[in-house]
Design an enzyme around this catalytic site. Structure first.
Site, PDB file in Angstrom:
ATOM      1  N   HIS A 121      21.029 -31.484 -10.877  1.00  0.00           N
ATOM      2  CA  HIS A 121      22.217 -31.839 -11.128  1.00  0.00           C
ATOM      3  C   HIS A 121      23.116 -31.248  -9.980  1.00  0.00           C
ATOM      4  O   HIS A 121      24.340 -32.109  -9.899  1.00  0.00           O
ATOM      5  CB  HIS A 121      22.607 -31.298 -12.551  1.00  0.00           C
ATOM      6  CG  HIS A 121      23.662 -31.363 -13.131  1.00  0.00           C
ATOM      7  ND1 HIS A 121      24.115 -32.476 -14.030  1.00  0.00           N
ATOM      8  CD2 HIS A 121      25.077 -30.933 -12.828  1.00  0.00           C
ATOM      9  CE1 HIS A 121      25.451 -32.263 -14.428  1.00  0.00           C
ATOM     10  NE2 HIS A 121      25.903 -31.335 -13.527  1.00  0.00           N
ATOM     11  N   GLU A 122      23.149 -30.169  -9.854  1.00  0.00           N
ATOM     12  CA  GLU A 122      24.235 -29.485  -9.025  1.00  0.00           C
ATOM     13  C   GLU A 122      23.856 -30.094  -7.659  1.00  0.00           C
ATOM     14  O   GLU A 122      25.012 -30.228  -6.844  1.00  0.00           O
ATOM     15  CB  GLU A 122      23.869 -27.981  -8.884  1.00  0.00           C
ATOM     16  CG  GLU A 122      24.123 -27.272 -10.302  1.00  0.00           C
ATOM     17  CD  GLU A 122      25.455 -27.679 -10.936  1.00  0.00           C
ATOM     18  OE1 GLU A 122      26.338 -27.725 -10.362  1.00  0.00           O
ATOM     19  OE2 GLU A 122      25.537 -27.498 -12.074  1.00  0.00           O
ATOM     20  N   HIS A 149      26.183 -33.041  -7.265  1.00  0.00           N
ATOM     21  CA  HIS A 149      27.433 -32.639  -6.856  1.00  0.00           C
ATOM     22  C   HIS A 149      27.591 -32.473  -5.482  1.00  0.00           C
ATOM     23  O   HIS A 149      28.665 -32.979  -4.952  1.00  0.00           O
ATOM     24  CB  HIS A 149      27.882 -31.570  -7.843  1.00  0.00           C
ATOM     25  CG  HIS A 149      28.226 -31.785  -9.102  1.00  0.00           C
ATOM     26  ND1 HIS A 149      29.082 -32.680  -9.672  1.00  0.00           N
ATOM     27  CD2 HIS A 149      27.777 -31.145 -10.362  1.00  0.00           C
ATOM     28  CE1 HIS A 149      29.324 -32.740 -11.026  1.00  0.00           C
ATOM     29  NE2 HIS A 149      28.375 -31.855 -11.387  1.00  0.00           N
ATOM     30  N   GLU A 167      31.093 -36.078 -11.974  1.00  0.00           N
ATOM     31  CA  GLU A 167      29.773 -36.054 -12.903  1.00  0.00           C
ATOM     32  C   GLU A 167      28.796 -37.142 -13.015  1.00  0.00           C
ATOM     33  O   GLU A 167      27.562 -37.139 -12.993  1.00  0.00           O
ATOM     34  CB  GLU A 167      30.209 -35.637 -14.396  1.00  0.00           C
ATOM     35  CG  GLU A 167      30.950 -34.677 -14.647  1.00  0.00           C
ATOM     36  CD  GLU A 167      29.823 -33.192 -14.406  1.00  0.00           C
ATOM     37  OE1 GLU A 167      28.969 -33.296 -14.330  1.00  0.00           O
ATOM     38  OE2 GLU A 167      30.605 -32.333 -14.139  1.00  0.00           O
TER      39      GLU A 167
END
Lengths: 508, 508
Positions: B272-273, B276, B302
């Site tokens: 997830h990170e 980003h 997101e």
């Protein structure tokens, strides 16, 4: 605390606010600097440096602003000054000193110099790795040229080099250093010669080998804890060039460097930086957030790193307690070595090329060489292109060794690449301060050696806190040493200490 | 590049300088923020926060200065604006927007709010740990009160809550979200019900157990490398609440959290990170150092974290390639599990209490609950003291589960403690954007699934760089999605994707 009966002089609040802001910016820049040295990704460095440059320039602008000048003028008026408390008085004096110095520099010149020195540190790293003196010379020439310009702008104090010295050790002069270093040379050179003539070199073969880095790290953390380093107000990381940085009293970080084939590098490096850190962690709370919350001079700062590294960390008492711990950390590797043999092994005296690897005695000769060269540069117009030749000659003359290349010679230290001319004497001043302080400590804490031999290092830390650390910049170096020993700085304590230590080790 | 024939409009250079300075201060504050979350010593935090407050206030002062206003006025004149290049035009527009917004806030009010939110994040951590809603209520009340004041000062857009939404997803309205979320609910709730009714829950027992943290870390690093995360322009650390921070395009850091008894937390958190981070690492070089070098909205940001985490990281193709690698990292622990069983296990759908642990489908219901509550707070005058009760009722109604305490209920998320009201919809917007992007990607990269199954993730990363990442803030969210898909944002792609995925897994 009781509120002062005097009304607050006009401008005091704004002055406190501005000086706190300067300290805060310095703290933020300190975090970023630490980050750059401990693992910031390579590709982000260029933009990061520009951001640092911008905030540094803003800091310089505030520190030299007309508003700051007016506030200083107002608060320096006799009536206003008399109504200030001790801390604010000192704050006015210290800020005035920086203000007067910085106002003399054209901001554009300062900005150019900041950019140059930030570039030249990388250039130096590369040149050192390649032993490429000609490659680094253009940087050196420009940095020295800027410093010569700065001296002219700041104004020559007795000699041009005195102007630089005053930045690191306020109040110190070439006259005083010539005398102190002359005295040191007079007693230490014969001592080193006697050791060389004696011929019985302590065994150091057990220091060769491979030492597990994780175990080195555990031992470093253990020793720091023993010294009273507060891990809730600091942390230990790794960097190529070890350093300590006091961001605020609750965040004083140190770095070290672990070498697989050299147990002493991280060990004594950690204790050295730990000494710096104890100073910064124990400055009194009333100073926190003000520019007075920092070491009073580089000489006093180095006195603490070198006191802990050498007078404690290379003492027999210390290893009585900690050698069994060291053995436990490296099972099987030091089993046949005694604490006494280890003590003698880590105190071998011999001429060498590299300052940071030098023993406690000849270390001072390395410093004197740099001191003489810096004097030649700024007082006698030495051409920077002759630096390597002069360096090599001086090493030959003072230590009898000759660098085979610039990497182990004139390029070995980081200082000049950052423009720190006048810093080196701080190390030997530190050694002298430390010996003079320890002389008093031995009298005030009569069972000090026994305490150290039992691993009770905290009483010494507390004593140093009371005598040195807590004051931050409230006391000048000369006031610190006078208060502790009842005299001004003398070379004899260091000479006595070194003679005592090495005559015993070498049975002279 | 050719130099423009037009002369540079007056003030442009100064304007560029000031906006770069703002970006630089933001970068420095970002380093300090990262440091505070990844290991800054506890005792230094209080003074560090004050320093951060000072530089934040200075940033606000510059951004709202009269000089900035005059420069914006000058550069917005038709002739001047017409003579600007694309980047400078966008810079003027974006800066104007922030300026107009910030100028409406009295600096003193802003400073109070910065201090309040920095204090309340610690208060929230403690209250969450103790499930103490009344303990945190005074902070919540004050933060909400400030936000209500800000809305009045900024000016109500259709509804007060629209004013907040616009900060995170420029151009989005409650009307649009009501429609999109209504559509999502209409298709996803029946899907979730059908899954619940089906009764055949995939096995997840192999996810229970103890997973060596060092191996988790190695696997996280391995997957990031596979995604094309550039470790020379970033680093992976640990923090209690994982985050990504783009300091500059050459320094985009991520954090994760390793749980000994949960292999999925660090794994999907890292991906997830990492999503980003890919966005921030690949913004085009021309924007570097300007305020346009960042994600264009939180929804688009997101979309990238959730695209990589879910549409890639929880796909069958991904685990075809990487499950054997996972087995290798945890020898003996997953030997009897097949890639297919693992895929089904990490995609179990069931109502739950905690948003960040929710499956891909019911996750959107968690978001809608928060969206409705925020609308009630700002559009319907909900009293903050009733938040816990409303929260529990909504969870009961939408998910059929009831928190047994505030820690797993109304206090579970960090957002409100930092004043981020209006942020939550970004997550579901991100899911919708991501599904719409992936629909195009599947057509443009026809063998995408085969590539993923072979571990070739870079073509997708390159495609996303070309369509999304490179533009930074040059394109608005609506422009990005229009350009990629030829349509504005629709809910149907997400619904189609989730229906397709889960009907297959649950054999509906």
């Amino acid at each position: 605390m009781a509120t002062s009966a005097n009304p607050q002089p006009e401008g005091l609040k704004r002055f406190q606010e501005m000086t706190r802001q300067l300290k805060q910016y310095e703290e933020l820049l300190g975090v970023v600097y630490w980050d750059m040295r401990t693992g910031a990704p390579r590709k982000g460095v260029e933009l990061r440096s520009e951001a640092v440059g911008t905030l540094s320039a803003e800091t310089f602008r505030i520190a030299t602003s007309t508003e700051m000048g007016e506030l200083l003028d107002r608060l320096s008026q006799p009536d206003a000054f008399a109504s200030l408390g001790e801390i604010d008085r000192k704050l006015v004096e210290e800020t005035r000193k920086d203000y007067d110095r910085n106002r003399k520099l054209p901001p554009e010149l300062y900005r150019e110099y900041v950019v140059l020195t930030s570039q030249s540190e990388s250039a130096w790293e590369e040149a050192k790795a390649n032993s490429d003196f000609p490659g680094f010379l253009p940087y050196l020439e420009r940095i020295i040229d800027y410093n010569r310009q700065f001296i002219d702008l700041w104004g020559v104090k007795t000699t041009p080099y005195d102007t630089l010295l005053d930045m690191y050790e306020p109040g110190t002069t070439t006259a005083e250093l010539d005398r102190l270093f002359g005295e040191l040379r007079g007693r230490l050179v014969p001592l080193a010669e006697a050791i060389a003539a004696q011929g019985d070199r302590p065994d150091t073969t057990f220091l060769e080998g491979t030492f597990d880095v994780a175990a080195q790290k555990r031992f470093s953390l253990f020793i720091l804890k023993q010294m009273g380093y507060d891990f809730e107000a600091g942390r230990l990381d790794e960097s190529v060039h070890p350093f300590a940085t006091g961001l605020n009293p609750g965040d004083v970080r140190i770095t070290t460097r672990y070498l697989l084939d050299d147990i002493t590098s991280a060990l004594f490096g950690t204790i050295h930086e730990g000494g710096h850190a104890l100073y910064e962690q124990n400055i009194k709370a009333e100073l926190a957030g003000t520019p007075l919350s920092g070491g009073t001079s580089m000489g006093i700062h180095e006195s603490q790193s070198r006191l802990w590294e050498n007078m404690i960390g290379r003492s027999r008492a210390f290893w009585e307690r900690y050698f069994p711990e060291l053995q436990r950390h490296f099972p099987g590797q030091l089993d046949t070595v005694t604490a006494e043999a280890f003590y003698r092994g880590i105190n071998v005296v011999e001429p060498s090329l590299i300052r940071i690897e030098a023993d406690e005695l000849t270390y001072n000769l390395h410093i004197m060489i740099r001191y003489e060269i810096e004097k030649m540069l700024f007082n006698e117009g030495l051409n920077p292109r002759d630096l390597q030749e002069v360096w090599n000659e001086k090493y030959k003359g003072a230590l009898g060794v000759a660098p085979s290349n610039a990497g182990e010679g004139v390029l070995q230290d980081v200082h000049w690449s950052g423009g720190s001319f006048g810093y080196f004497p701080s190390y030997s001043l530190g050694n002298m301060y430390a010996a003079q302080m320890m002389n008093t400590a031995q009298r005030k804490l009569p069972d000090l050696n026994a305490q150290i031999a039992e691993g009770r290092l905290l009483p010494l830390k507390e004593w140093l806190t009371g005598e040195v650390y807590q004051f931050g910049k409230l006391l000048k170096p000369a006031e610190i040493i006078q208060r502790i020993s009842g005299e001004s700085l003398r070379s004899s304590y260091l000479c006595d200490y070194l003679e005592g230590k090495y005559r015993e080790i070498y049975r002279l």
